[in-house]
Design a protein around this motif. Structure first.
Motif, PDB file in Angstrom:
ATOM      1  N   VAL A   1       0.848  -1.187   0.000  1.00 61.23           N
ATOM      2  CA  VAL A   1       0.000   0.000   0.000  1.00 61.23           C
ATOM      3  C   VAL A   1       0.885   1.238   0.000  1.00 61.23           C
ATOM      4  CG1 VAL A   1      -1.785   1.288   1.249  1.00 61.23           C
ATOM      5  CG2 VAL A   1      -1.832  -1.229   1.210  1.00 61.23           C
ATOM      6  N   SER A   2       0.817   2.035  -1.049  1.00 67.31           N
ATOM      7  CA  SER A   2       1.639   3.234  -1.168  1.00 67.31           C
ATOM      8  C   SER A   2       1.238   4.269  -0.124  1.00 67.31           C
ATOM      9  CB  SER A   2       1.497   3.836  -2.565  1.00 67.31           C
ATOM     10  OG  SER A   2       2.106   5.112  -2.636  1.00 67.31           O
ATOM     11  N   THR A   3       2.242   4.890   0.494  1.00 62.84           N
ATOM     12  CA  THR A   3       1.959   5.977   1.432  1.00 62.84           C
ATOM     13  C   THR A   3       1.665   7.287   0.710  1.00 62.84           C
ATOM     14  OG1 THR A   3       4.287   6.662   1.591  1.00 62.84           O
ATOM     15  CG2 THR A   3       3.525   4.936   3.114  1.00 62.84           C
ATOM     16  N   GLY A   4       2.084   7.378  -0.555  1.00 64.24           N
ATOM     17  CA  GLY A   4       1.922   8.622  -1.303  1.00 64.24           C
ATOM     18  C   GLY A   4       3.028   9.625  -1.061  1.00 64.24           C
ATOM     19  N   VAL A   5       4.009   9.262  -0.230  1.00 67.77           N
ATOM     20  CA  VAL A   5       5.109  10.168   0.094  1.00 67.77           C
ATOM     21  C   VAL A   5       6.343   9.754  -0.704  1.00 67.77           C
ATOM     22  CG1 VAL A   5       6.634  11.036   1.909  1.00 67.77           C
ATOM     23  CG2 VAL A   5       4.209  10.603   2.404  1.00 67.77           C
ATOM     24  N   ASP A   6       6.800  10.628  -1.584  1.00 72.52           N
ATOM     25  CA  ASP A   6       8.004  10.346  -2.354  1.00 72.52           C
ATOM     26  C   ASP A   6       9.171  10.071  -1.405  1.00 72.52           C
ATOM     27  OD1 ASP A   6       6.625  10.741  -4.690  1.00 72.52           O
ATOM     28  OD2 ASP A   6       7.415  12.758  -5.062  1.00 72.52           O
ATOM     29  N   GLY A   7       9.886   9.007  -1.626  1.00 74.63           N
ATOM     30  CA  GLY A   7      11.018   8.654  -0.786  1.00 74.63           C
ATOM     31  C   GLY A   7      10.657   7.680   0.319  1.00 74.63           C
TER      32      GLY A   7
ATOM     33  N   GLY B   1      -4.578   7.531  -1.839  1.00 70.79           N
ATOM     34  CA  GLY B   1      -5.407   6.339  -2.008  1.00 70.79           C
ATOM     35  C   GLY B   1      -6.546   6.566  -2.967  1.00 70.79           C
ATOM     36  N   VAL B   2      -7.217   7.709  -2.826  1.00 70.06           N
ATOM     37  CA  VAL B   2      -8.341   8.027  -3.718  1.00 70.06           C
ATOM     38  C   VAL B   2      -7.847   8.362  -5.115  1.00 70.06           C
ATOM     39  CG1 VAL B   2     -10.232   9.630  -4.159  1.00 70.06           C
ATOM     40  CG2 VAL B   2      -9.808   8.831  -1.831  1.00 70.06           C
ATOM     41  N   ARG B   3      -6.887   9.277  -5.189  1.00 70.18           N
ATOM     42  CA  ARG B   3      -6.466   9.830  -6.482  1.00 70.18           C
ATOM     43  C   ARG B   3      -5.787   8.793  -7.370  1.00 70.18           C
ATOM     44  NH1 ARG B   3      -1.920  14.265  -6.098  1.00 70.18           N
ATOM     45  NH2 ARG B   3      -0.838  12.357  -5.477  1.00 70.18           N
ATOM     46  N   GLU B   4      -4.944   7.950  -6.770  1.00 69.85           N
ATOM     47  CA  GLU B   4      -4.127   7.055  -7.589  1.00 69.85           C
ATOM     48  C   GLU B   4      -4.596   5.609  -7.612  1.00 69.85           C
ATOM     49  OE1 GLU B   4       0.037   7.405  -6.794  1.00 69.85           O
ATOM     50  OE2 GLU B   4      -0.007   9.606  -6.757  1.00 69.85           O
TER      51      GLU B   4
ATOM     52  N   THR C   1       5.592  18.384  13.297  1.00 71.25           N
ATOM     53  CA  THR C   1       6.479  17.576  12.464  1.00 71.25           C
ATOM     54  C   THR C   1       5.834  17.134  11.151  1.00 71.25           C
ATOM     55  OG1 THR C   1       5.842  15.667  13.808  1.00 71.25           O
ATOM     56  CG2 THR C   1       7.944  16.708  14.320  1.00 71.25           C
ATOM     57  N   GLY C   2       4.506  17.262  11.041  1.00 74.92           N
ATOM     58  CA  GLY C   2       3.831  16.903   9.798  1.00 74.92           C
ATOM     59  C   GLY C   2       3.063  15.599   9.854  1.00 74.92           C
ATOM     60  N   LYS C   3       2.765  15.121  11.062  1.00 77.22           N
ATOM     61  CA  LYS C   3       2.070  13.839  11.211  1.00 77.22           C
ATOM     62  C   LYS C   3       0.684  13.864  10.578  1.00 77.22           C
ATOM     63  CE  LYS C   3       2.281  13.912  15.667  1.00 77.22           C
ATOM     64  NZ  LYS C   3       2.873  15.280  15.723  1.00 77.22           N
ATOM     65  N   SER C   4      -0.093  14.905  10.877  1.00 79.95           N
ATOM     66  CA  SER C   4      -1.446  14.993  10.318  1.00 79.95           C
ATOM     67  C   SER C   4      -1.413  15.154   8.807  1.00 79.95           C
ATOM     68  CB  SER C   4      -2.215  16.163  10.956  1.00 79.95           C
ATOM     69  OG  SER C   4      -2.383  15.966  12.346  1.00 79.95           O
ATOM     70  N   LEU C   5      -0.447  15.919   8.317  1.00 81.38           N
ATOM     71  CA  LEU C   5      -0.316  16.088   6.867  1.00 81.38           C
ATOM     72  C   LEU C   5       0.034  14.767   6.196  1.00 81.38           C
ATOM     73  CD1 LEU C   5       1.582  19.502   6.617  1.00 81.38           C
ATOM     74  CD2 LEU C   5      -0.856  19.073   6.256  1.00 81.38           C
ATOM     75  N   LEU C   6       0.855  13.951   6.857  1.00 86.50           N
ATOM     76  CA  LEU C   6       1.155  12.627   6.329  1.00 86.50           C
ATOM     77  C   LEU C   6      -0.117  11.795   6.218  1.00 86.50           C
ATOM     78  CD1 LEU C   6       2.969  10.279   5.469  1.00 86.50           C
ATOM     79  CD2 LEU C   6       3.511   9.899   7.884  1.00 86.50           C
ATOM     80  N   GLY C   7      -0.971  11.859   7.255  1.00 83.64           N
ATOM     81  CA  GLY C   7      -2.233  11.133   7.213  1.00 83.64           C
ATOM     82  C   GLY C   7      -3.131  11.597   6.086  1.00 83.64           C
ATOM     83  N   ILE C   8      -3.227  12.907   5.903  1.00 86.00           N
ATOM     84  CA  ILE C   8      -4.033  13.469   4.815  1.00 86.00           C
ATOM     85  C   ILE C   8      -3.484  13.022   3.467  1.00 86.00           C
ATOM     86  CG2 ILE C   8      -4.602  15.636   3.636  1.00 86.00           C
ATOM     87  CD1 ILE C   8      -4.776  16.917   6.461  1.00 86.00           C
ATOM     88  N   GLN C   9      -2.182  13.082   3.311  1.00 83.91           N
ATOM     89  CA  GLN C   9      -1.542  12.693   2.049  1.00 83.91           C
ATOM     90  C   GLN C   9      -1.773  11.211   1.754  1.00 83.91           C
ATOM     91  OE1 GLN C   9       2.295  14.419   1.739  1.00 83.91           O
ATOM     92  NE2 GLN C   9       2.950  13.187  -0.001  1.00 83.91           N
ATOM     93  N   TYR C  10      -1.723  10.396   2.786  1.00 81.57           N
ATOM     94  CA  TYR C  10      -1.948   8.948   2.655  1.00 81.57           C
ATOM     95  C   TYR C  10      -3.358   8.661   2.101  1.00 81.57           C
ATOM     96  CZ  TYR C  10      -2.757   4.153   4.347  1.00 81.57           C
ATOM     97  OH  TYR C  10      -3.088   2.821   4.463  1.00 81.57           O
TER      98      TYR C  10
END
Length: 241
Positions: free
Chosen positions: A5-11, A47-50, A34-43
């Motif tokens: 399952v891709s996290t959507g985070v490059d790297g 999932g939807v977009r890709e 640190t960006g924890k919530s943004l990581l969750g949003i990006q995840y």
């Protein structure tokens, strides 16, 4: 093995060897900012977009409007659309904390998850969720059941965990035993602001890179510079701290 399952985070996917094992529960820890919530949003957004995978965002700390604004701040302008058409379902603090009753809160979450058709889940944050419990025994019971229910419903989940310390608190707590993976987001102060880093400390059933790598947050979300040369946790002289 099934498709990761891709996290959507490059790297980050590169560090994980492609992504997260399906139906895993991963703890994402770090101090505020640190960006924890943004990581969750990006995840969820990825999932939807890709992958056409529906997601649930459970927030004990923010209103739905705040979550939408955070998504917009990193360029995820379709997040509103995904929420409006039900591809991402948001349960915010007003819905979850209205009466302060644990049973009502758990029932609302399980009713949403049990409706089926979801692939990804973010709980923000586990730290707030644990405040419902009166003692460690009750906490253990509910968290074990909750983790099992997520997996039984086919969800690959990120559980966000607040830390007070700048450096990762690696003390083995209950949540570490209940999760399949541990990801730490780290930030250190500098004269010009902060430097951010990401460390994948554990991921069951996966061969991972456990070095620390630089992290940036910009338009388009989080990016991990996995080619920048990791700082090993095995030799403190090589860490950025």
């Amino acid at each position: 093995m099934s498709r990761l399952v891709s996290t959507g985070v490059d790297g980050l996917d590169a560090i994980l060897g492609g992504g997260i094992t399906p139906q895993s529960t991963v703890l994402v820890s770090g101090n505020p900012g640190t960006g924890k919530s943004l990581l969750g949003i990006q995840y969820l957004y990825t999932g939807v977009r890709e992958f056409d995978e529906r997601g649930v965002y459970i927030s004990f700390e923010e209103d739905a409007e705040d979550i939408r604004a955070a998504a917009e701040s990193i360029g995820f302008e379709s997040f509103d659309e995904y929420v409006d058409d039900g591809r991402i379902v948001v349960l915010d603090k007003r819905q979850l904390l209205g009466d302060g009753d644990l049973s009502e809160t758990i029932d609302r979450i399980l009713e949403t998850v049990g409706d089926g058709g979801f692939d990804r889940l973010v709980l923000d944050s586990l730290s707030m969720f644990k405040l419902f419990f009166e003692n460690e025994r009750e906490e253990r019971t509910y968290l074990l059941k909750f983790s099992d229910i997520l997996k039984e419903n086919g969800l690959t989940s990120l559980l966000i965990n607040e830390q007070g310390a700048v450096f990762p608190d690696t003390e083995i707590g209950l949540e570490n035993f209940l999760t399949d993976g541990n990801v730490y987001l780290i930030q250190t102060p500098t004269d010009s602001g902060v430097n951010r880093y990401l460390w994948v400390a554990k991921m069951r059933k996966q061969d991972i890179d456990t070095d620390i790598y630089p992290l940036e947050i910009d338009e388009g979300g989080l990016v991990v510079h996995d080619q920048a040369g990791g700082f090993t946790m095995m030799d403190n002289s090589e860490t950025p701290f």
